[in-house]
Motif scaffolding. Structure first.
Motif, PDB file in Angstrom:
ATOM      1  N   MET A   1       0.831  -1.149   0.000  1.00 38.07           N
ATOM      2  CA  MET A   1       0.000   0.000   0.000  1.00 38.07           C
ATOM      3  C   MET A   1       0.892   1.232   0.000  1.00 38.07           C
ATOM      4  N   LEU A   2       0.522   2.210  -0.783  1.00 35.13           N
ATOM      5  CA  LEU A   2       1.218   3.492  -0.777  1.00 35.13           C
ATOM      6  C   LEU A   2       0.509   4.393   0.226  1.00 35.13           C
ATOM      7  N   MET A   3       1.272   4.962   1.153  1.00 35.01           N
ATOM      8  CA  MET A   3       0.691   5.750   2.246  1.00 35.01           C
ATOM      9  C   MET A   3       1.236   7.170   2.192  1.00 35.01           C
ATOM     10  N   ASP A   4       0.342   8.127   2.027  1.00 30.93           N
ATOM     11  CA  ASP A   4       0.737   9.530   2.105  1.00 30.93           C
ATOM     12  C   ASP A   4       0.977   9.862   3.575  1.00 30.93           C
ATOM     13  N   ILE A   5       2.038  10.579   3.864  1.00 27.17           N
ATOM     14  CA  ILE A   5       2.350  10.935   5.249  1.00 27.17           C
ATOM     15  C   ILE A   5       1.381  11.992   5.776  1.00 27.17           C
ATOM     16  N   ARG A   6       0.945  12.880   4.922  1.00 26.66           N
ATOM     17  CA  ARG A   6       0.069  13.982   5.353  1.00 26.66           C
ATOM     18  C   ARG A   6      -1.382  13.693   4.969  1.00 26.66           C
ATOM     19  N   LEU A   7      -1.993  12.787   5.680  1.00 26.65           N
ATOM     20  CA  LEU A   7      -3.399  12.466   5.451  1.00 26.65           C
ATOM     21  C   LEU A   7      -4.277  13.494   6.166  1.00 26.65           C
ATOM     22  N   PRO A   8      -5.488  13.738   5.667  1.00 29.29           N
ATOM     23  CA  PRO A   8      -6.338  14.756   6.280  1.00 29.29           C
ATOM     24  C   PRO A   8      -6.839  14.399   7.688  1.00 29.29           C
ATOM     25  N   GLU A   9      -7.150  13.160   7.955  1.00 23.98           N
ATOM     26  CA  GLU A   9      -7.712  12.767   9.245  1.00 23.98           C
ATOM     27  C   GLU A   9      -6.675  12.229  10.222  1.00 23.98           C
ATOM     28  N   VAL A  11      -2.236  11.353  10.555  1.00 32.02           N
ATOM     29  CA  VAL A  11      -0.898  11.369   9.960  1.00 32.02           C
ATOM     30  C   VAL A  11      -0.561   9.948   9.490  1.00 32.02           C
ATOM     31  N   GLY A  12       0.035   9.823   8.325  1.00 35.57           N
ATOM     32  CA  GLY A  12       0.357   8.519   7.755  1.00 35.57           C
ATOM     33  C   GLY A  12       1.220   7.653   8.658  1.00 35.57           C
ATOM     34  N   LEU A  13       2.113   8.267   9.423  1.00 36.84           N
ATOM     35  CA  LEU A  13       2.955   7.498  10.341  1.00 36.84           C
ATOM     36  C   LEU A  13       2.091   6.836  11.409  1.00 36.84           C
ATOM     37  N   ASP A  42      15.759  12.176   8.418  1.00 36.47           N
ATOM     38  CA  ASP A  42      14.922  12.039   9.601  1.00 36.47           C
ATOM     39  C   ASP A  42      13.513  11.561   9.225  1.00 36.47           C
ATOM     40  N   ASP A  43      12.991  12.028   8.091  1.00 36.56           N
ATOM     41  CA  ASP A  43      11.678  11.594   7.616  1.00 36.56           C
ATOM     42  C   ASP A  43      11.702  10.111   7.265  1.00 36.56           C
ATOM     43  N   ARG A  44      12.772   9.680   6.620  1.00 39.59           N
ATOM     44  CA  ARG A  44      12.917   8.263   6.274  1.00 39.59           C
ATOM     45  C   ARG A  44      12.987   7.408   7.534  1.00 39.59           C
ATOM     46  N   ARG A  45      13.728   7.888   8.516  1.00 39.44           N
ATOM     47  CA  ARG A  45      13.869   7.154   9.780  1.00 39.44           C
ATOM     48  C   ARG A  45      12.514   7.020  10.464  1.00 39.44           C
ATOM     49  N   LYS A  46      11.734   8.093  10.481  1.00 37.13           N
ATOM     50  CA  LYS A  46      10.413   8.060  11.102  1.00 37.13           C
ATOM     51  C   LYS A  46       9.490   7.071  10.388  1.00 37.13           C
ATOM     52  N   SER A  47       9.589   7.001   9.075  1.00 28.72           N
ATOM     53  CA  SER A  47       8.786   6.041   8.318  1.00 28.72           C
ATOM     54  C   SER A  47       9.158   4.611   8.711  1.00 28.72           C
TER      55      SER A  47
END
Length: 83
Positions: A1-9, A11-13, A42-47
């Motif tokens: 699944m492709l997950m956008d990090i900035r979802l409206p409801e 956060v993708g994380l 840092d973003d990659r690490r958080k993912s």
């Protein structure tokens, strides 16, 4: 699944963590790949910490997308039971 990090409801994380915590047999195995404008280390690490299998920064490079998807869905080797 492709997950956008900035979802409206949500956060993708957070969504990825919640998926990994589900009481389903496939919750730990379903491939989740971040697709985001967040491109720093840092973003990659958080993912990765959220349980994602990959991190793709926009704009998406087609070859990187294909190789990331192939790596996420390829059969994983199981450890040898005799070792």
């Amino acid at each position: 699944m492709l997950m956008d990090i900035r979802l409206p409801e949500m956060v993708g994380l957070t969504a990825a963590r919640k998926i990994r915590e589900l009481p389903r047999a496939d919750a730990k195995e379903v491939p989740i790949i971040a697709m985001t404008a967040n491109a720093f280390d840092d973003d990659r690490r958080k993912s990765e910490e959220a349980g994602m299998n990959g991190h793709l920064a926009k704009p998406i490079e087609p070859e990187l997308l294909y190789s990331t998807l192939a790596g996420a869905v390829s059969p994983r080797e199981k450890p040898d039971a005799e070792m």
